[in-house]
Design a protein around this motif. Structure first.
Motif, PDB file in Angstrom:
ATOM      1  N   LEU A 178       0.934  -1.329   0.160  1.00 51.09           N
ATOM      2  CA  LEU A 178       0.304  -0.062   0.101  1.00 51.09           C
ATOM      3  C   LEU A 178       0.636   1.303   0.336  1.00 51.09           C
ATOM      4  O   LEU A 178       0.175   2.207  -0.467  1.00 51.09           O
ATOM      5  N   GLU A 179       2.725   0.809   0.681  1.00 52.42           N
ATOM      6  CA  GLU A 179       3.047   2.723   0.943  1.00 52.42           C
ATOM      7  C   GLU A 179       3.269   2.619  -0.937  1.00 52.42           C
ATOM      8  O   GLU A 179       3.217   3.952  -1.579  1.00 52.42           O
ATOM      9  N   THR A 180       3.981   1.438  -1.416  1.00 54.32           N
ATOM     10  CA  THR A 180       4.773   1.557  -2.492  1.00 54.32           C
ATOM     11  C   THR A 180       3.357   2.227  -3.745  1.00 54.32           C
ATOM     12  O   THR A 180       3.106   3.053  -4.260  1.00 54.32           O
ATOM     13  N   ARG A 181       1.758   1.464  -3.817  1.00 54.59           N
ATOM     14  CA  ARG A 181       0.653   1.844  -4.409  1.00 54.59           C
ATOM     15  C   ARG A 181       0.439   3.795  -4.014  1.00 54.59           C
ATOM     16  O   ARG A 181       0.234   3.832  -5.527  1.00 54.59           O
ATOM     17  N   GLU A 223       3.148   5.673  -5.418  1.00 52.09           N
ATOM     18  CA  GLU A 223       2.723   6.035  -7.720  1.00 52.09           C
ATOM     19  C   GLU A 223       2.072   6.626  -7.700  1.00 52.09           C
ATOM     20  O   GLU A 223       1.914   7.194  -8.680  1.00 52.09           O
ATOM     21  N   GLN A 224       0.483   6.818  -6.879  1.00 56.04           N
ATOM     22  CA  GLN A 224      -0.911   7.734  -6.632  1.00 56.04           C
ATOM     23  C   GLN A 224       0.335   8.846  -6.670  1.00 56.04           C
ATOM     24  O   GLN A 224      -0.853   9.955  -7.539  1.00 56.04           O
ATOM     25  N   LEU A 225       0.478   8.956  -5.920  1.00 54.95           N
ATOM     26  CA  LEU A 225       0.762  10.622  -5.574  1.00 54.95           C
ATOM     27  C   LEU A 225       2.037  11.865  -6.115  1.00 54.95           C
ATOM     28  O   LEU A 225       1.826  12.863  -7.330  1.00 54.95           O
ATOM     29  N   ARG A 226       3.094  10.081  -7.038  1.00 55.60           N
ATOM     30  CA  ARG A 226       3.374  10.668  -8.151  1.00 55.60           C
ATOM     31  C   ARG A 226       2.235  10.889  -9.736  1.00 55.60           C
ATOM     32  O   ARG A 226       2.858  11.544 -10.505  1.00 55.60           O
ATOM     33  N   THR A 227       1.466  10.109 -10.157  1.00 55.12           N
ATOM     34  CA  THR A 227       0.705  10.741 -10.946  1.00 55.12           C
ATOM     35  C   THR A 227       0.352  11.531 -10.321  1.00 55.12           C
ATOM     36  O   THR A 227       0.505  12.763 -11.800  1.00 55.12           O
ATOM     37  N   ARG A 278       1.752  14.248  -9.066  1.00 52.84           N
ATOM     38  CA  ARG A 278       2.362  15.282  -8.997  1.00 52.84           C
ATOM     39  C   ARG A 278       2.264  15.544 -10.892  1.00 52.84           C
ATOM     40  O   ARG A 278       2.455  17.126 -10.974  1.00 52.84           O
ATOM     41  N   ARG A 279       2.202  14.512 -11.320  1.00 48.12           N
ATOM     42  CA  ARG A 279       2.501  14.428 -12.846  1.00 48.12           C
ATOM     43  C   ARG A 279       1.082  15.166 -13.181  1.00 48.12           C
ATOM     44  O   ARG A 279       1.403  16.098 -14.303  1.00 48.12           O
ATOM     45  N   LEU A 280       0.337  15.062 -13.061  1.00 48.58           N
ATOM     46  CA  LEU A 280      -1.102  14.891 -14.061  1.00 48.58           C
ATOM     47  C   LEU A 280      -1.516  16.507 -13.477  1.00 48.58           C
ATOM     48  O   LEU A 280      -1.790  17.256 -13.972  1.00 48.58           O
ATOM     49  N   ARG A 281      -0.733  17.590 -12.373  1.00 43.60           N
ATOM     50  CA  ARG A 281      -0.941  19.045 -11.455  1.00 43.60           C
ATOM     51  C   ARG A 281      -0.538  19.923 -12.776  1.00 43.60           C
ATOM     52  O   ARG A 281      -0.363  20.796 -12.668  1.00 43.60           O
ATOM     53  N   ASP A 282       0.675  19.142 -13.453  1.00 44.57           N
ATOM     54  CA  ASP A 282       2.137  19.995 -14.821  1.00 44.57           C
ATOM     55  C   ASP A 282       0.703  20.147 -15.786  1.00 44.57           C
ATOM     56  O   ASP A 282       0.990  18.836 -16.073  1.00 44.57           O
TER      57      ASP A 282
END
Length: 101
Positions: free
Chosen positions: A51-54, A57-61, A63-67
């Motif tokens: 769950l921490e890995t997931r 990954e979701q936080l990276r997604t 951040r990427r989608l905010r840009d």
């Protein structure tokens, strides 16, 4: 007298055996419970790690989608929308390149 002493000793031995058997059973139950709890703890730790890995990954997604530059490829992939002057080219049956030797 000797018969009474023998019966007394046999009685104490039987009581001692019964107490040892009960202690052994309690110990075996405690060990079995500890083993079961250890397995449950391992599964829980695996779940937490997954769950921490997931979440990472979701936080990276997110951040990427905010840009805007990171969101454009997602817009192309999911919504099949393009900006004026752009085009999406779909390729079928194209093998992805493998690692270089």
């Amino acid at each position: 007298m000797k018969l009474l002493a023998l019966l007394t000793r046999l009685g104490f031995a039987a009581i001692a055996c019964a107490v040892l058997a009960l202690v052994g059973l309690q110990y075996a139950r405690a060990v079995a419970r500890n083993v079961a709890l250890a397995h449950a703890l391992d599964r829980t730790r695996d779940d937490v790690s997954r769950l921490e890995t997931r979440r990472a990954e979701q936080l990276r997604t997110i951040r990427r989608l905010r840009d805007p530059h990171g969101a454009i490829p997602e817009i192309h992939d999911r919504l099949h929308q393009v900006a004026p002057g752009e085009a999406i080219i779909y390729l079928r049956g194209v093998a992805t390149p493998g690692p270089l030797p």
